[in-house]
Design an enzyme around this catalytic site. Structure first.
Site, PDB file in Angstrom:
ATOM      1  N   HIS A   1       0.734  -1.318  -0.082  1.00 22.87           N
ATOM      2  CA  HIS A   1       0.141  -0.037  -0.191  1.00 22.87           C
ATOM      3  C   HIS A   1       1.117   0.982  -0.254  1.00 22.87           C
ATOM      4  CE1 HIS A   1      -3.424  -2.588   0.626  1.00 22.87           C
ATOM      5  NE2 HIS A   1      -2.835  -2.848   2.200  1.00 22.87           N
TER       6      HIS A   1
HETATM    7  O1  RIB Z   1      -5.119   0.966   4.722  1.00 16.45           O
HETATM    8  C1  RIB Z   1      -3.186  -0.148   4.517  1.00 16.45           C
HETATM    9  C2  RIB Z   1      -2.867   1.507   4.626  1.00 16.45           C
HETATM   10  O2  RIB Z   1      -3.173   0.972   6.178  1.00 16.45           O
HETATM   11  C3  RIB Z   1      -1.329   1.527   5.113  1.00 16.45           C
HETATM   12  O3  RIB Z   1      -0.766   2.735   5.045  1.00 16.45           O
HETATM   13  C4  RIB Z   1      -0.964   0.793   6.481  1.00 16.45           C
HETATM   14  O4  RIB Z   1       0.230   1.281   7.083  1.00 16.45           O
HETATM   15  C5  RIB Z   1      -2.208   1.173   7.245  1.00 16.45           C
HETATM   16  O5  RIB Z   1      -1.435   2.850   8.383  1.00 16.45           O
END
Ligand code: RIB
Ligand code: CA
Length: 307
Positions: free
Chosen positions: A237
């Site tokens: 992500h």
């Molecule tokens: O949904 C994924 C996000 O939420 C990423 O940034 C992970 O590190 C959490 O913070």
């Protein structure tokens, strides 16, 4: 290469935040001016300790400033089931020698925005609390930030509720302030980040590069706990947002309208967009919807080989 982009990375390390930091510091396009930490995946003291430890593993002296201990108007929500109680799945890293700057994150962001004379960009890969506070405190900040690249939200789906992604869900009010700020926004939501995955073999190849940083990258990403969303591998992500910010032409985008639901009992934290609607509104975000995954994986490995 064109002029390097001055950036602050606002994060909640966090396993994928760690992978994002490892990549960011080997992207020559990015001039990292600071790291700011926020309560998110784990509590602020842990995200800040992790940011300091990861920066020392990277070997950077970039200043780290701690931010909000909780969301602007609600209680914290953490994700230890994804990132472990310490935020790094218990992966052993030396205790940091360096300390935080002593500035609040929102003040560090504002001061750097002034110093960069309108060229500063923010890569926001945690809840948007620090930015919400900064925008509430400094009424001239919005015009001083060139762009915010956000890992957060989704045109469709969610990972905390059926319709809300974690970073937005944790602090919808702060996200609402950011989405209404008028600052140019690029949103790397689940639509693209669940496609930006590395397979187990690809992760092993990165670990086999053999440096401490490459081994850390493999360690923090190989514990994919989102098999249902992404059975093919580990969704990166936060690294996706970094590569987008660094200007990789491997992403597909669409201009659209997007705002954050803050009041719905079921839909709280949802990013509502006209991306799939005939009810078109004035666009306020560049929504990143797709990525050439093989090029993404190759780029990640190429960057990690620079350690
Ligand atoms: O949904 C994924 C996000 O939420 C990423 O940034 C992970 O590190 C959490 O913070
Ligand atoms: Ca994060």
């Amino acid at each position: 290469m064109s002029e390097r982009i001055p950036v602050i990375i606002d994060c909640d390390p966090g396993c994928d935040d760690t992978a994002a930091l490892l990549l960011a510091f080997r992207c020559p396009e990015l001039d990292i001016r600071g790291i700011t930490t926020v309560s998110g995946n784990v509590a602020l003291d842990k995200t800040t300790r992790n940011a300091l430890r990861v920066c020392e593993t990277i070997g950077t002296g970039v200043p780290v400033s701690a931010g909000a201990v909780k969301p602007m108007f609600c209680e914290p929500v953490y994700a230890p089931h994804v990132h472990g109680e310490d935020g790094l799945q218990g992966i052993p890293l030396p205790e940091p020698q360096k300390q935080v700057t002593g500035k609040h994150a929102w003040d560090a962001i504002y001061q750097e925005a002034v110093a960069q004379d309108g060229k500063l960009e923010i890569i926001a890969v945690g809840p948007l609390t620090n930015l919400g506070i900064a925008l509430a405190k400094y009424n001239d900040l919005a015009k001083r930030i060139r762009r915010i690249v956000i890992m957060g939200g989704a045109a469709a789906g969610g990972n905390v509720t059926p319709c809300a992604e974690f970073n937005i869900y944790v602090d919808p009010e702060a996200a609402d302030i950011v989405f209404k700020s008028g600052i140019p926004l690029c949103v790397c939501g689940l639509d693209v980040t669940l496609k930006a995955y590395l397979t187990a073999d690809e992760l092993r190849e990165i670990g086999a590069l053999g440096t401490p940083q490459a081994k850390l990258f493999e360690a923090v990403t190989s514990q994919n706990c989102e098999k249902r969303f992404c059975p093919q591998g580990a969704p990166l992500h936060d690294p996706a947002a970094v590569l987008y910010a660094a200007g990789d032409g491997i992403f597909s985008v669409q201009r659209c309208w997007m705002r954050v639901e803050t009041s719905g009992t079921i839909t709280r934290g949802k990013t509502v967009t006209d991306c799939y609607s005939d009810a078109q509104k004035e666009p306020n975000v560049t929504l990143v919807l797709d990525v050439d995954r093989k090029k993404f994986a190759a780029r990640v490995k190429e960057i990690m080989a620079r350690y």
